[in-house]
Design a protein around this motif. Structure first.
Motif, PDB file in Angstrom:
ATOM      1  N   ASP A 347       0.847  -1.195   0.000  1.00  0.00           N
ATOM      2  CA  ASP A 347       0.000   0.000   0.000  1.00  0.00           C
ATOM      3  C   ASP A 347       0.882   1.246   0.000  1.00  0.00           C
ATOM      4  OD1 ASP A 347      -2.258   1.530   0.011  1.00  0.00           O
ATOM      5  OD2 ASP A 347      -2.661   1.290   2.158  1.00  0.00           O
ATOM      6  N   GLU A 348       0.451   2.270  -0.746  1.00  0.00           N
ATOM      7  CA  GLU A 348       1.184   3.529  -0.753  1.00  0.00           C
ATOM      8  C   GLU A 348       0.972   4.247   0.579  1.00  0.00           C
ATOM      9  OE1 GLU A 348       1.616   7.569  -3.502  1.00  0.00           O
ATOM     10  OE2 GLU A 348       0.306   5.925  -4.109  1.00  0.00           O
ATOM     11  N   ALA A 349       2.058   4.762   1.154  1.00  0.00           N
ATOM     12  CA  ALA A 349       1.983   5.437   2.445  1.00  0.00           C
ATOM     13  C   ALA A 349       2.209   6.937   2.275  1.00  0.00           C
ATOM     14  CB  ALA A 349       3.013   4.859   3.405  1.00  0.00           C
ATOM     15  N   GLN A 357       8.852  -5.665  12.781  1.00  0.00           N
ATOM     16  CA  GLN A 357       9.147  -6.993  12.242  1.00  0.00           C
ATOM     17  C   GLN A 357       8.188  -7.363  11.117  1.00  0.00           C
ATOM     18  OE1 GLN A 357       9.297  -9.791  15.542  1.00  0.00           O
ATOM     19  NE2 GLN A 357      11.521  -9.834  15.376  1.00  0.00           N
ATOM     20  N   THR A 358       6.922  -6.987  11.234  1.00  0.00           N
ATOM     21  CA  THR A 358       5.920  -7.394  10.250  1.00  0.00           C
ATOM     22  C   THR A 358       5.533  -6.275   9.295  1.00  0.00           C
ATOM     23  OG1 THR A 358       4.154  -6.893  11.826  1.00  0.00           O
ATOM     24  CG2 THR A 358       4.975  -9.158  11.761  1.00  0.00           C
ATOM     25  N   THR A 359       6.129  -5.097   9.432  1.00  0.00           N
ATOM     26  CA  THR A 359       5.802  -3.966   8.554  1.00  0.00           C
ATOM     27  C   THR A 359       7.069  -3.183   8.238  1.00  0.00           C
ATOM     28  OG1 THR A 359       3.633  -3.755   9.623  1.00  0.00           O
ATOM     29  CG2 THR A 359       4.358  -1.929   8.231  1.00  0.00           C
ATOM     30  N   LYS A 442       4.395   0.860   1.706  1.00  0.00           N
ATOM     31  CA  LYS A 442       4.277   0.105   2.967  1.00  0.00           C
ATOM     32  C   LYS A 442       4.046  -1.353   2.613  1.00  0.00           C
ATOM     33  CE  LYS A 442       1.166  -0.430   6.938  1.00  0.00           C
ATOM     34  NZ  LYS A 442      -0.096   0.062   7.582  1.00  0.00           N
ATOM     35  N   ILE A 443       4.853  -2.231   3.169  1.00  0.00           N
ATOM     36  CA  ILE A 443       4.696  -3.669   2.959  1.00  0.00           C
ATOM     37  C   ILE A 443       4.459  -4.300   4.327  1.00  0.00           C
ATOM     38  CG2 ILE A 443       5.687  -5.770   1.979  1.00  0.00           C
ATOM     39  CD1 ILE A 443       7.627  -4.019   0.409  1.00  0.00           C
ATOM     40  N   GLU A 444       3.374  -5.028   4.428  1.00  0.00           N
ATOM     41  CA  GLU A 444       2.980  -5.589   5.724  1.00  0.00           C
ATOM     42  C   GLU A 444       2.657  -7.065   5.581  1.00  0.00           C
ATOM     43  OE1 GLU A 444      -0.101  -4.593   9.422  1.00  0.00           O
ATOM     44  OE2 GLU A 444      -0.420  -3.712   7.441  1.00  0.00           O
ATOM     45  N   LEU A 445       3.101  -7.869   6.533  1.00  0.00           N
ATOM     46  CA  LEU A 445       2.803  -9.291   6.550  1.00  0.00           C
ATOM     47  C   LEU A 445       1.778  -9.580   7.631  1.00  0.00           C
ATOM     48  CD1 LEU A 445       3.487 -12.255   5.697  1.00  0.00           C
ATOM     49  CD2 LEU A 445       5.157 -12.258   7.578  1.00  0.00           C
TER      50      LEU A 445
END
Length: 446
Positions: A347-349, A357-359, A442-445
């Motif tokens: 997603d664009e931030a 750790q997850t983002t 933004k990359i999030e797991l």
């Protein structure tokens, strides 16, 4: 024999009387007699015949015989033809093993599709003795000496207490016809050697051999129950944690027992291990030592043994992603990518927040196709965010004190083979957001 069979059903298999049954029938005397006995007791059953196409015309004649028997008994008959030799070659197994696998796989499929409650096979007391002797001559643990189970899931063997001699006598008295398989006379198979050369001598020594053998099986099964109870107690104390990917055992619990090797054998025998001295040596081995079977891995990690699946297929798996996050090779919807470790959200931030750790937050313009999500490999190097120098992923994971299973399941996101993110752990300095960044991703797991 009919009365004895009826009494045995009442005592051991009363549930068969109100069940839908399918009888595995070859056309030989054992399965044909079983079909006639079930017919006499008015069971609801069908016949299932495998044509393995191994004996040319004889195989076809067996099939025709079974079809005729179905008409005679007024029951439905299912027939399946197999290219057994091709299956054996493809799966690198013996013809006998191929026939067994094909047979039981089809029976299971048939029962499931047509709602049969139980599959009946015609194994009898002599078969049980032969199986015992086969296991004994090849070397086996206690379970290999407890005999063929009379009920195994939905497979029932109601003829198991009856001798071949009694079955033959019943067939002759009732004028029952059957097919003779000439391969049963061949000495090239171990079972036939035992049947024709060894068992007759044992019966000559002890005319009540089958009765004595049945008593022995009962004693062995009683002992097996005791072993199972003790094994469960040790397992309960030894298992630290488990999930769908691994089981962790406390080494200290194995060292407490009098015979660790015996407990290790019973605990891990179903996972394909065979080098038991190597398994025992893991108890005192250095961290990182392991033993593998064809499908599992047992690793020493500090004070634990960790059992995992072998990831031969997973190791080569990778997921390509492009910068717009649309690619038919993966399931992508509105910036979501389904992966083996969860869902990656892109997603664009509007503004930069701290990495977690997850983002992570990265500079889009520093990333180039192809993007790829894959398991880390030996030799992979990245620049942990906040550091000037590079570091091997293997060294980073070791410094993080990850368990072997955690290491094996560590994935990385790469851009032109440069690591962007050790997923769920650490971002790479080379892609971080700076004052010159125009677009933040933004990359999030999850």
């Amino acid at each position: 024999m009919l009365n004895a069979f009826k009494n045995h059903i009442e005592k051991r298999f009363p549930f068969l009387k109100n069940s839908r049954l399918v009888i595995a029938i070859s056309g030989g005397i054992d399965s044909v007699v079983l079909a006639h006995l079930c017919h006499k007791l008015n069971f609801d059953f069908a016949l299932a015949h495998c044509n393995f196409n191994l004996r040319g015309k004889e195989s076809d004649e067996d099939e025709a015989f079974v079809l005729d028997l179905g008409e005679q008994l007024d029951v439905e008959v299912f027939v399946q033809n197999f290219d057994t030799e091709a299956y054996a070659e493809e799966n690198k197994c013996s013809i006998q093993m191929a026939a067994r696998e094909l047979r039981y796989d089809w029976f299971s499929e048939l029962a499931q599709q047509l709602n049969f409650d139980y599959i009946l096979t015609a194994h009898h007391a002599d078969d049980n003795l032969e199986t015992f002797l086969i296991n004994f001559t090849r070397g086996t643990g206690l379970n290999g000496l407890t005999g063929i189970p009379e009920l195994n899931d939905n497979i029932a063997r109601p003829l198991l207490p009856f001798a071949r001699e009694a079955i033959e006598a019943y067939a002759e008295a009732e004028h029952i016809n059957w097919r003779e398989d000439l391969s049963n006379t061949s000495r090239k198979y171990l079972r036939n050697k035992l049947r024709h050369d060894v068992v007759p001598i044992l019966k000559e020594i002890n005319p009540q051999l089958l009765d004595s053998f049945q008593s022995t099986l009962e004693y062995l099964n009683d002992t097996a129950d005791i072993v199972e109870e003790s094994l469960n107690a040790v397992a309960k104390r030894a298992i630290k944690d488990l999930d769908e990917n691994h089981i962790t055992f406390k080494i200290s619990e194995f060292k407490k027992v009098n015979n660790p090797k015996a407990y290790l054998f019973e605990m891990f025998k179903d996972y394909g291990f065979s080098e038991w001295n190597d398994v025992v040596n893991l108890l005192d081995a250095e961290t990182g030592k392991y033993v593998t079977s064809s499908n599992h891995k047992l690793t020493k990690h500090r004070e634990f043994l960790i059992l995992t699946d072998c990831h031969s297929e997973l190791d080569s798996e990778s997921i390509p992603i492009n910068k717009s996050v649309t690619l038919s090779a993966v399931e992508v919807q509105k910036g979501k990518v389904q992966t083996p470790i969860g869902i990656l959200f892109f997603d664009e931030a509007d503004a930069l927040k701290d990495n977690a750790q997850t983002t992570i937050y990265v500079d889009v313009e520093k990333m180039n196709d192809p993007l790829e999500l894959r398991l880390w490999q030996k030799g992979d190097v990245f620049q942990p965010i906040g550091m000037k120098g590079k570091k091997k992923v293997s060294k980073y994971l070791k410094d993080e004190k990850l368990t072997p299973i955690e290491k094996e399941n560590t994935w990385i996101l790469t851009s032109e083979n440069r690591i962007v993110w050790v997923v769920g752990r650490r971002a790479d300095e080379r892609f971080k957001v700076t004052d010159q960044t125009n677009k933040i991703l933004k990359i999030e797991l999850k």
